[in-house]
Design a protein around this motif. Structure first.
Motif, short mmCIF file in Angstrom:
data_model
loop_
_atom_site.label_atom_id
_atom_site.label_comp_id
_atom_site.label_asym_id
_atom_site.label_seq_id
_atom_site.Cartn_x
_atom_site.Cartn_y
_atom_site.Cartn_z
N THR A 8 0.86 -1.18 0.00
CA THR A 8 0.00 0.00 0.00
C THR A 8 0.90 1.23 0.00
O THR A 8 2.12 1.12 0.17
CB THR A 8 -0.89 0.03 1.26
OG1 THR A 8 -0.05 0.15 2.41
CG2 THR A 8 -1.74 -1.23 1.36
N LYS A 9 0.30 2.38 -0.16
CA LYS A 9 1.07 3.62 -0.10
C LYS A 9 1.78 3.72 1.25
O LYS A 9 2.94 4.10 1.32
CB LYS A 9 0.14 4.83 -0.31
CG LYS A 9 0.88 6.15 -0.30
CD LYS A 9 -0.04 7.32 -0.55
CE LYS A 9 0.76 8.62 -0.53
NZ LYS A 9 -0.08 9.79 -0.73
N THR A 10 1.07 3.31 2.32
CA THR A 10 1.66 3.38 3.66
C THR A 10 2.87 2.46 3.78
O THR A 10 3.93 2.89 4.24
CB THR A 10 0.60 3.01 4.72
OG1 THR A 10 -0.50 3.90 4.59
CG2 THR A 10 1.18 3.11 6.12
N THR A 11 2.74 1.20 3.36
CA THR A 11 3.87 0.27 3.49
C THR A 11 5.04 0.69 2.61
O THR A 11 6.20 0.55 2.99
CB THR A 11 3.46 -1.19 3.19
OG1 THR A 11 2.91 -1.26 1.86
CG2 THR A 11 2.48 -1.72 4.19
N ASP A 12 4.72 1.24 1.42
CA ASP A 12 5.79 1.73 0.55
C ASP A 12 6.53 2.91 1.19
O ASP A 12 7.76 3.00 1.12
CB ASP A 12 5.24 2.13 -0.82
CG ASP A 12 4.81 0.92 -1.65
OD1 ASP A 12 5.21 -0.21 -1.32
OD2 ASP A 12 4.07 1.13 -2.63
N ALA A 37 3.87 13.92 7.00
CA ALA A 37 4.45 14.89 6.07
C ALA A 37 4.22 14.48 4.62
O ALA A 37 4.26 15.32 3.73
CB ALA A 37 5.94 15.05 6.34
N HIS A 38 3.98 13.18 4.40
CA HIS A 38 3.73 12.68 3.05
C HIS A 38 2.24 12.42 2.82
O HIS A 38 1.85 11.67 1.92
CB HIS A 38 4.56 11.43 2.79
CG HIS A 38 6.00 11.73 2.57
ND1 HIS A 38 6.89 11.95 3.60
CD2 HIS A 38 6.70 11.90 1.41
CE1 HIS A 38 8.07 12.22 3.10
NE2 HIS A 38 8.00 12.20 1.77
N GLY A 39 1.40 13.05 3.65
CA GLY A 39 -0.04 13.00 3.43
C GLY A 39 -0.74 11.73 3.83
O GLY A 39 -1.85 11.46 3.39
N VAL A 40 -0.09 10.91 4.68
CA VAL A 40 -0.72 9.66 5.12
C VAL A 40 -1.04 9.77 6.61
O VAL A 40 -0.14 9.89 7.43
CB VAL A 40 0.21 8.45 4.87
CG1 VAL A 40 -0.41 7.17 5.40
CG2 VAL A 40 0.52 8.31 3.38
#
Length: 142
Positions: A8-12, A37-40
């Motif tokens: 997922t975007k989070t795991t990446d 900071a990366h929008g998650v």
């Protein structure tokens, strides 16, 4: 049946953060700040669950922090056998250095034999100031 690994975007982003911090340890709070900071937006439980899973899988090493409450995590890459050597943790920045050289190991073995101790190397940590923090401290004193 093997459990699927989802990207997922989070795991990446977690993987990206850990790779960027290979030389230094990090806290769960620092990882959370990076994700924010990366929008998650991720809650603490999710961050700790990911860190625990990565520690169990041998991707991370977890050390009790000497700088703050909690733990310092570090990428395990070439240090998969941390139970075979002692560690050094900087009291200023929290970085963890693996003391896996032959002289240190021979010295600890000699101490163990002389005093009749059984030292758990993986849980043993020397504390002090790392070269980088010592240099910064010296520059401030000039």
């Amino acid at each position: 049946m093997l459990q699927k690994s989802y990207h997922t975007k989070t795991t990446d982003l977690i993987s990206q953060f850990i790779c960027s911090r290979q030389e230094n340890g990090f806290t769960a709070g620092e990882l959370s700040q990076f994700l924010s900071a990366h929008g998650v937006a991720v809650n603490k439980t999710t961050v700790y669950r990911n860190l625990d899973k990565m520690t169990e899988n041998g991707q991370l090493i977890k050390h009790k922090s000497m700088v703050s409450e909690g733990y310092i995590y570090q990428h395990a890459d070439e240090h998969l056998h941390c139970e075979d050597h002692i560690h050094f943790q900087c009291c200023k920045c929290g970085s963890v250095i693996h003391l896996a050289d032959k002289k240190t190991n021979a010295y600890l073995k000699a101490i163990s034999e002389t005093l009749g101790l059984q030292i758990d190397l993986g849980l043993s940590t020397l504390n002090g100031i790392c070269p980088k923090c010592k240099e910064n401290q010296n520059e401030k004193n000039i």
